[in-house]
Design a protein around this motif. Structure first.
Motif, PDB file in Angstrom:
ATOM      1  N   TYR A   9       8.190 -16.265 -78.930  1.00 41.76           N
ATOM      2  CA  TYR A   9       9.695 -15.778 -79.380  1.00 41.76           C
ATOM      3  C   TYR A   9      10.559 -16.395 -78.334  1.00 41.76           C
ATOM      4  CZ  TYR A   9       7.853 -11.341 -81.717  1.00 41.76           C
ATOM      5  OH  TYR A   9       6.897 -10.853 -82.441  1.00 41.76           O
ATOM      6  N   LEU A  11      13.777 -16.308 -78.064  1.00 41.02           N
ATOM      7  CA  LEU A  11      15.404 -15.728 -78.022  1.00 41.02           C
ATOM      8  C   LEU A  11      15.309 -14.415 -77.454  1.00 41.02           C
ATOM      9  CD1 LEU A  11      17.615 -17.079 -80.742  1.00 41.02           C
ATOM     10  CD2 LEU A  11      17.148 -18.360 -78.216  1.00 41.02           C
ATOM     11  N   ILE A  12      13.935 -14.105 -76.945  1.00 38.51           N
ATOM     12  CA  ILE A  12      13.508 -12.176 -77.003  1.00 38.51           C
ATOM     13  C   ILE A  12      14.252 -11.926 -76.394  1.00 38.51           C
ATOM     14  CG2 ILE A  12      12.245 -11.672 -75.453  1.00 38.51           C
ATOM     15  CD1 ILE A  12      10.860 -11.982 -77.925  1.00 38.51           C
ATOM     16  N   SER A  44      18.830 -15.840 -73.789  1.00 40.15           N
ATOM     17  CA  SER A  44      19.776 -15.998 -74.739  1.00 40.15           C
ATOM     18  C   SER A  44      20.890 -15.314 -75.187  1.00 40.15           C
ATOM     19  CB  SER A  44      18.863 -15.323 -76.351  1.00 40.15           C
ATOM     20  OG  SER A  44      19.552 -15.245 -77.347  1.00 40.15           O
ATOM     21  N   THR A 303      11.690  -9.691 -83.847  1.00 36.09           N
ATOM     22  CA  THR A 303      12.319 -11.463 -84.212  1.00 36.09           C
ATOM     23  C   THR A 303      13.343 -10.675 -84.598  1.00 36.09           C
ATOM     24  OG1 THR A 303      10.721 -12.769 -84.374  1.00 36.09           O
ATOM     25  CG2 THR A 303      12.573 -13.603 -84.345  1.00 36.09           C
ATOM     26  N   ASP A 307      15.712 -10.506 -80.996  1.00 32.69           N
ATOM     27  CA  ASP A 307      16.335 -12.094 -81.195  1.00 32.69           C
ATOM     28  C   ASP A 307      17.442 -11.709 -81.617  1.00 32.69           C
ATOM     29  OD1 ASP A 307      14.304 -12.601 -79.635  1.00 32.69           O
ATOM     30  OD2 ASP A 307      13.293 -14.262 -81.153  1.00 32.69           O
ATOM     31  N   SER A 388      10.662  -6.715 -73.059  1.00 31.63           N
ATOM     32  CA  SER A 388      12.240  -6.719 -74.240  1.00 31.63           C
ATOM     33  C   SER A 388      13.009  -5.866 -74.035  1.00 31.63           C
ATOM     34  CB  SER A 388      11.747  -8.281 -75.479  1.00 31.63           C
ATOM     35  OG  SER A 388      11.200  -8.880 -75.289  1.00 31.63           O
TER      36      SER A 388
END
Length: 842
Positions: A9, A11-12, A44, A303, A307, A388
């Motif tokens: 990932y 953009l976790i 991110s 995701t 994300d 996350s």
């Protein structure tokens, strides 16, 4: 065995880390295994997409559903009946579409209390609606709605989750029908189409995952049953072999009599075992492939949620620090993350059971490697989910003053589902520097370094049964001291960024997996004095507005396009002033002229221009001793504290320079005035008006009053000052001033009491003072700011003259001296008029 697993990932999470996750497994399932997972999860800051939007979009669903025609209308109508009357949908449409039905997990019996609360609220809303019906038609509707309230209560009181299921089905179906019938080019239709379709896709994937998980569960049970039968037949094969072996002790005649039968049985059983072993191997491979499909879909769904949706929420949270709209609640996100956690855990347990079956009956083939890969993948997925979803729900203040109490809230979105609260973890807060944050993200050894000392920095996570949330609320933190690093070049202390590191450790699955999690706050600027607040706010605003996705802490662009900065300034201005009236295009052109020392009035001339950080808040404006931001911030502060109602009324043009004001006023009648922010003073506003030139009869000119500041308005308000000046007649372009400002005038003082006359402070510009024939209305004046052409205003005897001691070396007012004078004036005003006059005469 130590495995290094790189998280897929990219953009976790915003600064969310997982370090040294160890996994221990019962001996019956796996050999002793110790996993050290080093998950380097990158940052991110994706663009915002409001989670509140679905509610706005849904508000139009019922209105649009009523416009359906043909088969779509019939489908919509068929949704309703005795189980849920269409009248309830109609009269409670806004309420129904405003509830978070998706938050409730229909498969979890523990969610029943939430559903019961919604049922009670629904019945209460119906009863309230019934009570407010009047007239003949209202009487009938009142009876009908009351009947529906009783009917729904009796139907769903014992099964409130069924009500939620019913309403979710109705709303989803209506959205689908409306979406199919809507023209996607329509702004409302298009927005509703994209948002509701997105959420519907997420829910559809969850349904697909549920079916896949149920399918693999059924296959696993079938595999287990077949394997148990295989083992029984294998035991039978061993028994036959033992009988054949025992024949050697029998006489040849008996052996020849019994051996052919046993050999035939053995051949039949071994043929069956060979065939069944291949079948079992195929079942195992098919099951592993299904698990691979489930994990691929899980990874894709995770995701999207982590994300996209979670990162969007974090981006909105960052923009909210600049005055953007609230980031919205986390209930929907938490419900999605909990569904992920539940599905992941179910698949993980299935994979472990499949591994257990393989160990019970080893069959040569690739299944062992496949199961190892599946176990590694599912561990990676759950690690990414847990790390996350350890997030900061309420950020600490980004301008943080030492020795000042502050708060923050940290939340684990999957804590309730994974039963983390059964052994409540403790969270620790530490302040670290930008360099330490970089090292932490690289998994470098920071030796537990910190850049300061935070008091009350430990907090236990608490589980809130009513909301199903697990969070740690830091209520009394205080930064005792700060250790600064060596600054680069022209960087000041108000440009140095820190962050609050929150870290915790907890286990899931009965210590089966132990996680160490860390998350970093948004950048924090530490100040020690209120005078630093202005420049610190500039650093925070620039960082919040222009931080790029995946940046290294806390790098931001050195220059940005002017329209980008305009968007950030407008957002900040509206939030600070708490006004829906933002900066117009004309206002932004004025700011561009000031920022770039330009005279162009064409907005297009500035669209491609860039502004550097130095131009924003390092370099002073030409001919001034303050920066662009300091001037703009002064305008915001003045407007927020003293001018907000007038700004909201449109009475203040504000962003107009002296020449523009003159051009605008010269075409208007005498006495026309406007209000503009001072170019020469931070946080100042001046009055410009057109009038005759006393030195040249017949000639007109524009006058500018010395700027007022917050100090002046703490003594007398803007509206009262405008009321005092009789030569001001019309607010530009042609509005009578009393029509605009009279509602803000201070009421007149009451009549004399006990022989004392109450004086009042009023301002006057001597050259424009008009004689009032009414002696009762003739006030006592205290001269304040005169026209620039006036060098020495008259000194009225009842007040001591204002000496220049109020001015500091730079010509600015000293607040303490000013307030001393104000207090002295108030004390004089309290004295009996007789004694004052006698004192003057003597």
């Amino acid at each position: 065995m130590s495995l290094q697993i790189r998280s897929p990932y990219s953009l976790i999470s915003l600064y969310s880390l997982s370090l040294q996750m160890r996994s221990t497994h019962p001996p019956s399932f796996f050999p002793s295994l110790s996993l050290s997972l080093s998950l380097s999860l990158s940052l991110s800051l994706s663009l915002s997409l409001s989670l509140a939007s679905p509610r706005v979009c849904k508000m139009a669903v019922w209105i649009q559903a009523q416009q359906l025609q043909g088969d779509a209308l019939h489908q919509m109508q068929s949704l309703y009946g005795q189980h849920f009357p269409i009248e309830v949908r109609h009269y409670l449409s806004q309420w129904l579409e405003g509830q978070l039905w998706d938050v409730i997990d229909l498969e979890n019996p523990q969610e029943e209390f939430k559903a019961k609360r919604l049922l009670d609220s629904l019945i209460q809303e119906l009863q309230n609606k019934a009570e407010h019906q009047v007239g003949e038609d209202g009487f009938l509707l009142k009876i009908k709605l009351g009947h529906y309230a009783s009917q729904l209560k009796s139907t769903y009181d014992r099964c409130p989750l069924e009500l939620v299921r019913c309403i979710k089905h109705i709303l989803y179906t209506e959205q689908r029908l409306v979406r199919e019938a809507s023209n996607s080019s329509s702004p409302v239709g298009g927005m509703m189409d994209s948002m509701s379709q997105k959420y519907q896709q997420i829910n559809q994937v969850f349904e697909e995952l549920r079916l896949l998980t149920q399918d693999t569960e059924n296959d696993l049970r079938k595999l287990q049953h077949n394997q148990e039968y295989f083992i029984i037949q294998y035991q039978e094969s061993l028994r036959i072999q033992a009988q054949l072996t025992s024949l050697a002790t029998l006489p040849p005649a008996d052996r020849q009599l019994r051996e052919p039968t046993l050999l035939s049985k053995r051949a039949t059983v071994e043929a069956w075992l060979t065939r069944e072993a291949n079948t079992l191997q195929k079942y195992r491979l098919d099951l592993a492939e299904k698990h691979q499909k489930s994990l691929q879909l899980l990874r894709k769904q995770q995701t999207i949620i982590l994300d996209d949706e979670l990162i969007h929420w974090k981006r909105r949270q960052q923009l909210a620090g600049n005055g953007g709209p609230p980031e919205g609640g986390l209930d929907i996100l938490q419900s999605w993350c909990e569904k992920l956690a539940e599905t992941i855990w179910q698949n993980r347990q299935q994979i472990r059971r499949a591994e257990h079956l393989r160990q019970q009956l080893p069959i040569p083939g690739p299944i062992e490697e496949l199961l190892n890969d599946l176990n590694s993948t599912i561990t990676d997925i759950i690690s990414a989910l847990v790390t996350s979803t350890f997030i900061i729900e309420k950020q600490p203040p980004q301008v943080l003053k030492t020795q000042t109490k502050f708060v923050a809230t940290v939340r684990l979105l999957v804590g309730g589902k994974l039963n983390v609260h059964m052994n409540p973890p403790q969270v620790k807060a530490t302040i670290i520097s930008e360099q330490q944050a970089k090292a932490l993200l690289k998994n470098e050894n920071t030796r537990n370094d910190s850049s300061g000392e935070i008091l009350n920095n430990n907090c236990v996570m608490e589980y809130h049964q009513a909301t199903g949330t697990l969070s740690a609320n830091f209520r009394n933190m205080s930064l005792k001291r700060i250790k600064r690093s060596d600054r680069r070049g022209a960087e000041s202390v108000t440009e140095e960024k820190f962050t609050i590191l929150f870290e915790s450790q907890f286990s899931v699955g009965g210590n089966e997996l132990v996680f160490q999690v860390k998350t970093l706050s948004l950048p924090v600027v530490v100040i020690v004095h209120g005078s630093q607040d202005n420049n610190a706010t500039a650093t925070v605003l620039w960082d919040n507005a222009f931080a790029e996705p995946g940046r290294v802490p806390f790098i931001v662009p050195d220059k940005v396009l002017w329209p980008q900065l305009c968007e950030a300034l407008n957002m900040k201005y509206k939030a600070e002033v708490q006004s829906n009236r933002g900066l117009s295009e004309e206002n932004l052109v004025f700011l561009a002229q000031k920022a770039f020392s330009s005279s162009s009035i064409n907005p297009d001339d500035y669209r491609g221009m860039t502004m550097t950080w130095s131009q924003f808040n390092r370099e002073s404006l030409p001919g001034r001793n303050f920066t662009f931001w300091q001037w703009f911030d002064g305008v915001m502060e003045l407007t927020k504290k003293h001018l907000k109602p007038h700004w909201n009324d449109g009475a203040i043009l504000g962003f107009v320079n002296k020449q523009q004001a003159q051009d605008m006023l010269m075409s208007k009648p005498n006495g026309t005035f406007l209000l503009r922010f001072s170019d020469s003073e931070i946080g100042g506003i001046t009055i410009a008006w057109v009038a005759e030139n006393p030195n040249k009869p017949g000639e007109r000119m524009v006058w500018n009053l010395m700027p007022y500041t917050a100090k002046d308005f703490s003594i007398r308000s803007l509206a009262d000052r405008i009321s005092d000046l009789n030569h001001l007649l019309f607010l530009y372009p042609d509005r009578p001033k009393d029509e605009v400002f009279s509602k803000y005038y201070t009421p007149p003082l009451s009549k004399a009491v006990d022989g004392y006359v109450k004086p009042q402070i009023k301002q006057v510009v001597p050259e424009f003072t008009t004689t009032n024939p009414d002696p009762a209305a003739n006030p006592t004046y205290m001269d304040h700011g005169a026209s620039p052409v006036v060098s020495h205003p008259p000194n009225y005897g009842i007040y001591p003259p204002m000496s220049d001691s109020m001015l500091d070396a730079d010509g600015d007012f000293d607040l303490d001296d000013t307030m001393d004078v104000a207090r002295h004036v108030e004390e004089l005003l309290r004295r009996p008029m007789e004694s004052q006059w006698s004192g003057q005469q003597s």
